[in-house]
Design an enzyme around this catalytic site. Structure first.
Site, PDB file in Angstrom:
ATOM      1  N   PRO A  89       0.817  -1.222   0.000  1.00 15.83           N
ATOM      2  CA  PRO A  89       0.000   0.000   0.000  1.00 15.83           C
ATOM      3  C   PRO A  89       0.850   1.270   0.000  1.00 15.83           C
ATOM      4  CG  PRO A  89      -0.773  -1.549   1.685  1.00 15.83           C
ATOM      5  CD  PRO A  89       0.536  -2.064   1.178  1.00 15.83           C
ATOM      6  N   GLU A 116       0.404  -7.232   8.405  1.00 13.20           N
ATOM      7  CA  GLU A 116       0.498  -5.795   8.655  1.00 13.20           C
ATOM      8  C   GLU A 116       1.685  -5.192   7.919  1.00 13.20           C
ATOM      9  OE1 GLU A 116      -1.964  -4.101  10.395  1.00 13.20           O
ATOM     10  OE2 GLU A 116      -2.806  -6.090  10.036  1.00 13.20           O
ATOM     11  N   ARG A 154      -0.379  -8.462 -21.450  1.00 16.97           N
ATOM     12  CA  ARG A 154      -1.153  -8.159 -22.668  1.00 16.97           C
ATOM     13  C   ARG A 154      -0.462  -7.158 -23.581  1.00 16.97           C
ATOM     14  NH1 ARG A 154      -3.816  -3.565 -22.669  1.00 16.97           N
ATOM     15  NH2 ARG A 154      -5.332  -4.109 -24.240  1.00 16.97           N
TER      16      ARG A 154
END
Ligand code: 9D3
Length: 253
Positions: A89, A116, A154
């Protein structure tokens, strides 16, 4: 392109890497993917991958040794990677531009965070970069690793049959897609826009451009700032903006 993915949940990769375009790219050996179970790089009886945080506090932290060893093993088996990416994050936001950059590399290692957090020494001494896929809380880095893998694969030559559709991508060009319809021409009383049935190719092209521009202004005006528009699109944009200005003037009447 070679990928190594290091995770405590290797089975999370089974379905997604077998199906669809990604599955076919792996089958056709355009992508060489190895998924590694982090527990294989532990050295204790309990195959411990995490521990409590120094200094206290809630939650477990991924230990450094198994992650260091997993990257060492990849380096020995498959050569020095061009990037070792920690999904977290705290990372820089993954984007189409990041996908394009990574698709130019030969070998990428993805380390999936969990719990965590991850021991900071992994960030500082193993990972060469850290990526997040957006501002929402997930339970781990596995889905983000799959997102990165899918978006990068892709873009590799030969993976998507129609190279044009890759270049025409909304996020590559900076515009959202225009509305699309298929048969029947009328379904439950809802008709397909007549222009699409008219056979006037130039009109169809202009209609699609206008729709894409209107949608982008309405839903993602942030994209318009950096969109790559051709002359016709710039002309249509001015019309659309003038029309919207009229509408908002009307609203105040
Ligand atoms: C910032 C939240 N952290 C505060 C204590 C805890 C935390 C929450 C979720 C730590 C790790 C995770 C698991 N998520 C990821 O590993 C992750 C992630 C995400 O949750 N959202 C978007 N991108 C990513 S990339 C890796």
């Amino acid at each position: 392109m070679k990928f190594d993915i290091v995770t405590i949940f290797p089975r999370m990769f089974e379905g997604p890497t077998r199906e669809g375009i990604l599955g076919r790219a792996i089958e056709r050996r355009l992508v060489d993917l190895c998924v590694h179970d982090l527990r294989e790089y532990t050295d204790d009886r309990h195959r411990t991958v995490d521990d409590v945080a120094y200094g206290g506090g809630p939650g477990m932290v991924l230990k450094p040794a198994p992650l260091f060893r997993a990257v060492d093993a990849s380096r020995e088996a498959r050569g020095i990677p061009d990037a070792v990416i920690l999904t977290s994050p705290q990372g820089r936001r993954f984007s189409q531009a990041e996908a394009g950059r990574l698709s130019g590399l030969g070998h990428v290692v993805l380390l999936c965070g969990r719990y965590e957090g991850v021991d900071e020494r992994v960030r500082d001494h193993v990972a060469t970069e850290e990526l997040s896929i957006g501002d929402y809380v997930l339970t781990g880095g596995e889905l983000p690793a799959l997102v990165v893998l899918d978006a990068v694969v892709r873009l590799l030559p030969g993976v998507v049959g129609d190279e044009q559709s890759v270049e025409q991508d909304s996020f590559t060009r900076g515009l959202l897609d225009y509305p699309q319809y298929t048969r029947p021409a009328e379904f439950r009383g809802i008709a397909v826009p007549a222009v699409l049935l008219s056979g006037h190719h130039a009109e169809v092209r202009r209609w699609r451009k206008r729709q894409a521009l209107e949608r982008t202004i309405g839903r993602r005006p942030d994209l318009l700032a950096t969109a790559q528009l051709d002359d016709e699109e710039r002309a249509i944009l001015r019309e659309v903006q003038a029309a919207r200005q009229e509408e908002s003037d009307d609203g105040r009447d």
